[in-house]
Design a protein around this motif. Sequence first.
Motif, PDB file in Angstrom:
ATOM      1  N   SER A   1       4.930   1.817   1.156  1.00 13.19           N
ATOM      2  CA  SER A   1       6.330   1.398   0.964  1.00 13.19           C
ATOM      3  C   SER A   1       6.820   1.703  -0.458  1.00 13.19           C
ATOM      4  O   SER A   1       6.104   2.262  -1.298  1.00 13.19           O
ATOM      5  CB  SER A   1       6.491  -0.090   1.321  1.00 13.19           C
ATOM      6  N   TYR A   2       8.106   1.297  -0.712  1.00  8.13           N
ATOM      7  CA  TYR A   2       8.749   1.588  -1.997  1.00  8.13           C
ATOM      8  C   TYR A   2       7.904   1.080  -3.170  1.00  8.13           C
ATOM      9  O   TYR A   2       7.394  -0.032  -3.149  1.00  8.13           O
ATOM     10  CB  TYR A   2      10.108   0.896  -2.072  1.00  8.13           C
ATOM     11  N   GLY A   3       7.785   1.899  -4.158  1.00  3.43           N
ATOM     12  CA  GLY A   3       7.096   1.507  -5.390  1.00  3.43           C
ATOM     13  C   GLY A   3       5.581   1.551  -5.274  1.00  3.43           C
ATOM     14  O   GLY A   3       4.873   1.307  -6.249  1.00  3.43           O
ATOM     15  N   ARG A   4       5.069   1.818  -4.069  1.00  4.13           N
ATOM     16  CA  ARG A   4       3.610   1.925  -3.830  1.00  4.13           C
ATOM     17  C   ARG A   4       2.880   0.717  -4.432  1.00  4.13           C
ATOM     18  O   ARG A   4       1.887   0.847  -5.134  1.00  4.13           O
ATOM     19  CB  ARG A   4       3.072   3.244  -4.406  1.00  4.13           C
TER      20      ARG A   4
ATOM     21  N   PRO B   1      -1.497  -9.127   7.679  1.00 11.48           N
ATOM     22  CA  PRO B   1      -0.819  -9.189   6.379  1.00 11.48           C
ATOM     23  C   PRO B   1       0.252  -8.116   6.215  1.00 11.48           C
ATOM     24  O   PRO B   1       0.080  -6.977   6.669  1.00 11.48           O
ATOM     25  CB  PRO B   1      -1.957  -8.973   5.374  1.00 11.48           C
ATOM     26  N   VAL B   2       1.331  -8.490   5.545  1.00 13.62           N
ATOM     27  CA  VAL B   2       2.359  -7.521   5.174  1.00 13.62           C
ATOM     28  C   VAL B   2       1.836  -6.669   4.029  1.00 13.62           C
ATOM     29  O   VAL B   2       1.293  -7.189   3.043  1.00 13.62           O
ATOM     30  CB  VAL B   2       3.659  -8.251   4.750  1.00 13.62           C
ATOM     31  N   LEU B   3       1.984  -5.366   4.168  1.00 15.62           N
ATOM     32  CA  LEU B   3       1.519  -4.428   3.137  1.00 15.62           C
ATOM     33  C   LEU B   3       2.726  -3.860   2.394  1.00 15.62           C
ATOM     34  O   LEU B   3       3.665  -3.363   3.020  1.00 15.62           O
ATOM     35  CB  LEU B   3       0.742  -3.274   3.779  1.00 15.62           C
ATOM     36  N   GLY B   4       2.687  -3.941   1.073  1.00 19.78           N
ATOM     37  CA  GLY B   4       3.753  -3.339   0.267  1.00 19.78           C
ATOM     38  C   GLY B   4       5.060  -4.086   0.408  1.00 19.78           C
ATOM     39  O   GLY B   4       5.129  -5.207   0.924  1.00 19.78           O
ATOM     40  N   ARG B   5       6.124  -3.435  -0.058  1.00 20.17           N
ATOM     41  CA  ARG B   5       7.426  -4.095  -0.098  1.00 20.17           C
ATOM     42  C   ARG B   5       8.077  -4.168   1.272  1.00 20.17           C
ATOM     43  O   ARG B   5       8.067  -3.186   2.020  1.00 20.17           O
ATOM     44  CB  ARG B   5       8.354  -3.350  -1.061  1.00 20.17           C
TER      45      ARG B   5
END
Length: 383
Positions: free
Chosen positions: A269-272, A311-315
């Motif tokens: 996702s954004y910003g890694r 789990p949610v990964l990244g943004r």
Amino acid sequence: MTASGQLPRRCWVEIDLAALERNLKLIRASLPAQIKFVAVVKADAYGHGLHHVAARLMHAGADLFAVANVAEAMALRELSSDWPVLLLSPVLPDEDRYLADYDLAATVSSAEEVRRFDAVGRKAGKPVAVHLKIDTGMGRLGVWHTQAPALYAQIQAAPGVKLAGVFTHFSSADEDPAFTAEQRRIFLHALDSFTGFNPAGLFIHADNSAGLETAPERSVFNAVRVGLLQFGILPHPHSLLARVHTEPVFSFHTRVGLVKQLPAGTGISYGRTFVLQRDTKVAILTAGYGDGIARAASNRAQVLLNGRRCPVLGRVTMDQTIVDITDVPGPVSSGDPVVLVGHQAGAEISITEFSDWSDTIPWETLCSVTKRVPRLYRTALGV
Ligand SMILES: Cc1ncc(COP(=O)(O)O)c(C=O)c1O
């Protein structure tokens, strides 16, 4: 129904109106029999949908509805022309006339408001109902408690207004029982100092959801003013109100849009902000902050898929959220249901937990589900 109303759902809320009705009955049963129930339904009934919620609470016998403003009160008037309605927020001068037009009760905190509402009542030929609010330590609305007897006297002397209630609001009922007890004491003392005060026929109210937990003298107040608990949510995780056994009315859902395998080392996702530590199977969900999954929950939130926490990964992004499904048992395909708040296959994510992931509270979470998210109502009379 509009054409888009028939489309398959990508992100939606389910509202269990039968649970709402059961909750009202359970809360009533936990209180002395004569206590009146003021249902707080401001902010679109805490995001649950004012029309459906209020209709069901009318059916269940709520005594009075509390809303924030005239627009919300007018929406209630589409359901009932005479059910008592209290405006909790200050009425603006250019809104005064709606008090008479829609037969609404106003919160009064100042001499200036009494003068304005008195003028409206005289002009209409029918007094405007008011609830006198006393500031006992919230520092928001209400007349400061030492000045309450004078304002009470002014109301009694004004033919264009009619006292319908007296109330206060607790600032810290969920975290400071000693201060709450002090606010109760100040409130009672103020009532005691009103010349010729007769509570008969008035709503005397203070307790919000958390207040009910620490209400030793609650029998002296004849009404409670409840928002969150009627929706089956405890004001804090260790609340004694668990004994009332209310159940959540709200659940929040989305679906899997895409499943894919990604190699270790991939930034997500954004910003890694998250880099995969292992080869990972991910699902891209069809909801994001444009629906009500807070961006602040990036890399923190979890969702339920096949009854397993993922789990949610990244943004979190506007329309999509990425989760790790490597450990989910069984096949996962595009279209599968995902629970953001609620139950699935014996697992649960509570709204309190969901809120914690973005450092907020259930009240705010409920108000943050956006208007592109349809609310689906379960209406069965399962009482
Ligand atoms: C004046 C007032 N009374 C009662 C309530 C209901 O509080 P709760 O949702 O904690 O029951 C609120 C909620 O914001 C409020 O502002």
